[in-house]
Motif scaffolding. Structure first.
Motif, short mmCIF file in Angstrom:
data_model
loop_
_atom_site.label_atom_id
_atom_site.label_comp_id
_atom_site.label_asym_id
_atom_site.label_seq_id
_atom_site.Cartn_x
_atom_site.Cartn_y
_atom_site.Cartn_z
N GLY A 18 0.71 -1.36 0.17
CA GLY A 18 -0.13 -0.07 0.11
C GLY A 18 0.79 1.41 0.04
N THR A 19 0.30 2.46 0.16
CA THR A 19 0.79 3.74 0.35
C THR A 19 1.67 3.85 1.64
N LEU A 20 2.31 4.75 1.79
CA LEU A 20 3.24 5.17 3.04
C LEU A 20 2.28 5.04 4.18
N LYS A 21 0.98 5.78 4.15
CA LYS A 21 0.11 5.85 5.15
C LYS A 21 -0.42 4.59 5.45
N GLU A 22 -0.78 3.69 4.60
CA GLU A 22 -1.29 2.34 4.66
C GLU A 22 -0.36 1.56 5.32
N ARG A 23 1.04 1.48 4.96
CA ARG A 23 1.91 0.82 5.49
C ARG A 23 2.28 1.24 7.04
N ALA A 24 2.17 2.51 7.50
CA ALA A 24 2.40 2.94 8.76
C ALA A 24 1.29 2.34 9.55
N GLU A 25 0.08 2.40 8.97
CA GLU A 25 -1.01 2.03 9.77
C GLU A 25 -0.72 0.51 9.99
N GLN A 26 -0.22 -0.35 9.03
CA GLN A 26 -0.06 -1.82 9.31
C GLN A 26 0.80 -1.77 10.32
N LEU A 27 1.72 -1.00 10.67
CA LEU A 27 2.72 -1.03 11.92
C LEU A 27 2.12 -0.40 13.26
N GLY A 28 0.92 -0.06 13.14
CA GLY A 28 0.23 0.67 14.34
C GLY A 28 0.90 1.93 14.41
N GLY A 29 1.25 2.81 13.23
CA GLY A 29 1.81 3.99 13.59
C GLY A 29 1.36 5.05 12.50
N TRP A 30 1.93 6.15 12.54
CA TRP A 30 1.62 7.27 11.61
C TRP A 30 2.70 8.09 11.00
N VAL A 31 2.57 8.54 9.85
CA VAL A 31 3.39 9.26 8.84
C VAL A 31 3.76 10.61 9.77
N THR A 32 4.86 11.27 9.81
CA THR A 32 5.30 12.41 10.52
C THR A 32 6.54 13.14 9.62
N SER A 33 6.78 14.26 9.81
CA SER A 33 7.85 15.10 9.40
C SER A 33 9.11 14.68 10.62
N MET A 34 10.24 14.97 10.11
CA MET A 34 11.46 14.86 10.84
C MET A 34 11.34 15.47 11.94
N SER A 35 11.04 16.93 11.99
CA SER A 35 10.87 17.57 13.22
C SER A 35 9.97 17.19 14.27
N GLU A 36 8.70 16.71 13.86
CA GLU A 36 7.61 15.98 14.64
C GLU A 36 8.43 14.70 15.35
N ALA A 37 8.91 13.92 14.40
CA ALA A 37 9.41 12.80 14.83
C ALA A 37 10.58 12.90 15.78
N LYS A 38 11.44 14.03 15.71
CA LYS A 38 12.40 14.32 16.96
C LYS A 38 11.61 14.68 18.32
N MET A 39 10.57 15.36 18.19
CA MET A 39 9.75 15.75 19.41
C MET A 39 9.14 14.52 20.06
N VAL A 40 8.52 13.56 19.32
CA VAL A 40 7.87 12.58 19.86
C VAL A 40 8.98 11.59 20.35
N MET A 41 10.12 11.40 19.74
CA MET A 41 10.85 10.58 20.25
C MET A 41 11.80 10.87 21.49
N ASN A 42 11.98 12.31 21.60
CA ASN A 42 12.73 12.73 22.68
C ASN A 42 11.52 13.20 23.93
N ASN A 43 10.30 12.77 23.72
CA ASN A 43 9.42 12.90 24.64
C ASN A 43 9.15 14.42 24.91
N SER A 44 9.12 15.10 23.86
CA SER A 44 9.08 16.52 23.85
C SER A 44 7.50 16.71 23.82
N ILE A 45 6.66 15.88 23.39
CA ILE A 45 5.18 16.33 23.17
C ILE A 45 4.51 15.05 23.74
#
Length: 70
Positions: free
Chosen positions: A43-70
């Protein structure tokens, strides 16, 4: 480039290794190239992310999430 914040266990079950990835709790950060090059996901990137129980995001948001900033 976009990133996928995915459920760590689901990603592992789909063949993704934690080695070389940022992991926080039950989350793992994967990049769009490795998701789109996966032969097991479909599937698309979004569909594949959903199969992994996740979501598509930008680099800056990914950094914030993984650094527990949000």
């Amino acid at each position: 480039m976009e990133y996928i914040i995915a459920d760590r266990e689901k990603a592992r079950n789909w063949g993704f290794s934690e080695v070389g990835h940022i992991v926080r709790g039950n989350l793992i950060c994967l990049n769009e190239k490795e998701i789109m090059n996966s032969l097991s996901l479909e599937g698309t990137l979004k569909e594949r992310a959903e199969q992994l129980g996740g979501w598509v995001t930008s680099m800056s948001e990914a950094k914030m999430v993984m650094n527990n900033s949000i």
